[in-house]
Every structure is written in structure tokens, then in C-alpha cells.
Write a protein that holds these residues in place. Structure first.
Motif, PDB file in Angstrom:
ATOM      1  N   UNK A 273       0.831  -1.205   0.000  1.00 31.64           N
ATOM      2  CA  UNK A 273       0.000   0.000   0.000  1.00 31.64           C
ATOM      3  C   UNK A 273       0.869   1.260   0.000  1.00 31.64           C
ATOM      4  N   UNK A 274       1.906   1.281   0.848  1.00 32.19           N
ATOM      5  CA  UNK A 274       2.798   2.441   0.899  1.00 32.19           C
ATOM      6  C   UNK A 274       3.531   2.643  -0.427  1.00 32.19           C
ATOM      7  N   UNK A 275       3.985   1.545  -1.026  1.00 31.76           N
ATOM      8  CA  UNK A 275       4.677   1.646  -2.323  1.00 31.76           C
ATOM      9  C   UNK A 275       3.746   2.186  -3.393  1.00 31.76           C
ATOM     10  N   UNK A 276       2.517   1.681  -3.441  1.00 29.69           N
ATOM     11  CA  UNK A 276       1.542   2.159  -4.436  1.00 29.69           C
ATOM     12  C   UNK A 276       1.236   3.634  -4.195  1.00 29.69           C
ATOM     13  N   UNK A 277       1.054   4.008  -2.947  1.00 28.92           N
ATOM     14  CA  UNK A 277       0.745   5.405  -2.607  1.00 28.92           C
ATOM     15  C   UNK A 277       1.855   6.341  -3.104  1.00 28.92           C
ATOM     16  N   UNK A 278       3.104   5.982  -2.768  1.00 32.24           N
ATOM     17  CA  UNK A 278       4.216   6.862  -3.160  1.00 32.24           C
ATOM     18  C   UNK A 278       4.416   6.885  -4.673  1.00 32.24           C
ATOM     19  N   UNK A 279       4.226   5.740  -5.335  1.00 30.44           N
ATOM     20  CA  UNK A 279       4.378   5.704  -6.798  1.00 30.44           C
ATOM     21  C   UNK A 279       3.294   6.544  -7.464  1.00 30.44           C
ATOM     22  N   UNK A 280       2.071   6.406  -7.010  1.00 32.76           N
ATOM     23  CA  UNK A 280       0.970   7.179  -7.603  1.00 32.76           C
ATOM     24  C   UNK A 280       1.207   8.674  -7.406  1.00 32.76           C
ATOM     25  N   UNK A 281       1.617   9.071  -6.207  1.00 33.97           N
ATOM     26  CA  UNK A 281       1.745  10.494  -5.896  1.00 33.97           C
ATOM     27  C   UNK A 281       3.060  11.123  -6.356  1.00 33.97           C
ATOM     28  N   UNK A 282       4.023  10.340  -6.803  1.00 33.24           N
ATOM     29  CA  UNK A 282       5.275  10.937  -7.282  1.00 33.24           C
ATOM     30  C   UNK A 282       5.452  10.781  -8.789  1.00 33.24           C
ATOM     31  N   UNK A 283       5.095   9.649  -9.330  1.00 33.91           N
ATOM     32  CA  UNK A 283       5.353   9.390 -10.745  1.00 33.91           C
ATOM     33  C   UNK A 283       4.097   9.599 -11.593  1.00 33.91           C
ATOM     34  N   UNK A 284       3.026   8.917 -11.259  1.00 37.60           N
ATOM     35  CA  UNK A 284       1.821   8.940 -12.109  1.00 37.60           C
ATOM     36  C   UNK A 284       1.125  10.294 -12.061  1.00 37.60           C
ATOM     37  N   UNK A 285       0.937  10.804 -10.856  1.00 43.85           N
ATOM     38  CA  UNK A 285       0.235  12.085 -10.709  1.00 43.85           C
ATOM     39  C   UNK A 285       1.203  13.199 -10.317  1.00 43.85           C
ATOM     40  N   UNK A 286       2.340  13.257 -10.935  1.00 43.38           N
ATOM     41  CA  UNK A 286       3.391  14.214 -10.566  1.00 43.38           C
ATOM     42  C   UNK A 286       2.892  15.653 -10.562  1.00 43.38           C
ATOM     43  N   UNK A 287       2.068  16.012 -11.520  1.00 42.02           N
ATOM     44  CA  UNK A 287       1.606  17.407 -11.577  1.00 42.02           C
ATOM     45  C   UNK A 287       0.372  17.643 -10.726  1.00 42.02           C
ATOM     46  N   UNK A 288      -0.556  16.669 -10.664  1.00 45.41           N
ATOM     47  CA  UNK A 288      -1.797  16.883  -9.905  1.00 45.41           C
ATOM     48  C   UNK A 288      -1.962  15.889  -8.780  1.00 45.41           C
ATOM     49  N   UNK A 289      -0.902  15.571  -8.061  1.00 45.28           N
ATOM     50  CA  UNK A 289      -0.964  14.589  -6.985  1.00 45.28           C
ATOM     51  C   UNK A 289      -1.852  15.079  -5.855  1.00 45.28           C
ATOM     52  N   UNK A 290      -2.696  14.190  -5.327  1.00 47.42           N
ATOM     53  CA  UNK A 290      -3.579  14.579  -4.219  1.00 47.42           C
ATOM     54  C   UNK A 290      -2.824  14.615  -2.895  1.00 47.42           C
ATOM     55  N   UNK A 291      -1.652  13.995  -2.830  1.00 47.27           N
ATOM     56  CA  UNK A 291      -0.798  14.055  -1.640  1.00 47.27           C
ATOM     57  C   UNK A 291       0.658  14.138  -2.093  1.00 47.27           C
ATOM     58  N   UNK A 292       1.100  15.343  -2.514  1.00 45.77           N
ATOM     59  CA  UNK A 292       2.466  15.460  -3.042  1.00 45.77           C
ATOM     60  C   UNK A 292       3.506  15.258  -1.934  1.00 45.77           C
ATOM     61  N   UNK A 293       4.737  14.974  -2.401  1.00 47.85           N
ATOM     62  CA  UNK A 293       5.863  14.823  -1.479  1.00 47.85           C
ATOM     63  C   UNK A 293       5.940  16.041  -0.579  1.00 47.85           C
TER      64      UNK A 293
END
Length: 176
Positions: free
Chosen positions: A74-94
Motif C-alpha cells: 500500500x505504501x509503495x503504491x501510494x508513493x508511486x501514484x503520488x510521485x510518478x503517475x500524478x506528478x503534476x496533480x498529486x492529491x498528496x504530493x511529497x
């Protein structure tokens, strides 16, 4: 009741009113020739409240490798989604503030539940130790009863042999 009282006094060498509840219960079971149930799980689970059963279930799941692996995924998916896939419009950016909030809330809820389950496990261990004591005490009483029966049988045989010897001696004396 007087018979049980004699039975208790004979096996413990003290009056009935000085015995504890466990000793009285075990002696009564021994006197009635009944077994002591050793199914600790059923006896202990029967007394569990809904909250205790839920806490045990959460602790069982939360303390397993499958939970750890699933949570890491879950943590890996969360970080991948919010850093790579949704880099510009991430709902929880880095630096993942929302994820940290979720993790803190899970830890805040999970820790006391696991503590409740550990306390319950300690209580279960005490319950199991008490049951073991009862079974061991009953076994010891049964062994003592068997010794007493064997002693009585040996004394009866010795008395019969003594009478036979006396009768044979009398017969031999009469013949001489």
C-alpha cells in the motif's frame, strides 16, 4: 456433604473451611468421579465480550506477515501514484503529509487495541495456569486414592494371610 468433608480432610489434613475454592471444586469433582474440562480455549472464549473478540481479531491481523506485506505494498503504491503517475496533480504530493496523518491515526488506534489483546492473552495464560493446577491437583488426588486403595487391599490380604498362618499353626500344633 459430611462424606465430602471427610474426603477433603483426609486428603488435605486441614478443615474444609481452610481450603480455597479451587481445592473444594477439585475435591468435589474427584469425589464425584467427574473429569475437569481442559478445553481452555472454549471456556475462555465463552467469557469474551464483543470488544475483546474484535481486539483479538485486529491484533491477529495486525501482527501478521500478510498485514506487513500488504501495508508495504500500500505504501509503495501510494508513493508511486503520488510521485510518478500524478506528478503534476498529486492529491498528496511529497512529503506525503496526508499519508503521515493516516499512518499516525492507524498507529494511534492500533497500539491500544494490540495492548488490550496482549492484556487479554496474559489473562488467558493465568486462566490456563489455573486450569493446569486444577488438573494436576485432581491427578495427585487420584494417585493418593489409588495408593489408599492398594494399601487397604494389601492390609486385607495381610490380615487374611495372618489368619491362614494362625489357622495352619493351630492345625500343626494340634497334629503334634
Amino acid at each position: 456433604m459430611h462424606n465430602i468433608s471427610n474426603f477433603m480432610h483426609h486428603h488435605f489434613d486441614k478443615p474444609v473451611d481452610e481450603l480455597g475454592d479451587i481445592e473444594k471444586r477439585v475435591l468435589a469433582k474427584t469425589h464425584e468421579r467427574k473429569i475437569i474440562s481442559t478445553d481452555v480455549n472454549a471456556a475462555f472464549s465463552a467469557e469474551a465480550s464483543f470488544g475483546e473478540r474484535v481486539a483479538d481479531g485486529i491484533a491477529r491481523v495486525g501482527g501478521s506477515w500478510s498485514f506487513i506485506i500488504a501495508f508495504l505494498a500500500f505504501l509503495a503504491v501510494w508513493t508511486i501514484i503520488n510521485t510518478i503517475i500524478l506528478a503534476t496533480g498529486a492529491f498528496d504530493p511529497y512529503p506525503f503529509v496526508f499519508l503521515n496523518l493516516i499512518l499516525s491515526m492507524i498507529a494511534a488506534i492500533q497500539a491500544p487495541i494490540i495492548m488490550m489483546s496482549q492484556n487479554r492473552q496474559a489473562e488467558r495464560d493465568r486462566f490456563e495456569a489455573a486450569k493446569d493446577y486444577e488438573v494436576n491437583l485432581k491427578a495427585e488426588l487420584e494417585v493418593l486414592s489409588l495408593h489408599q486403595k492398594i494399601d487397604m487391599h494389601v492390609l486385607t490380604e495381610l490380615t487374611a494371610l495372618r489368619e491362614d498362618v494362625a489357622r495352619l499353626s493351630a492345625a500343626l500344633t494340634a497334629k503334634s
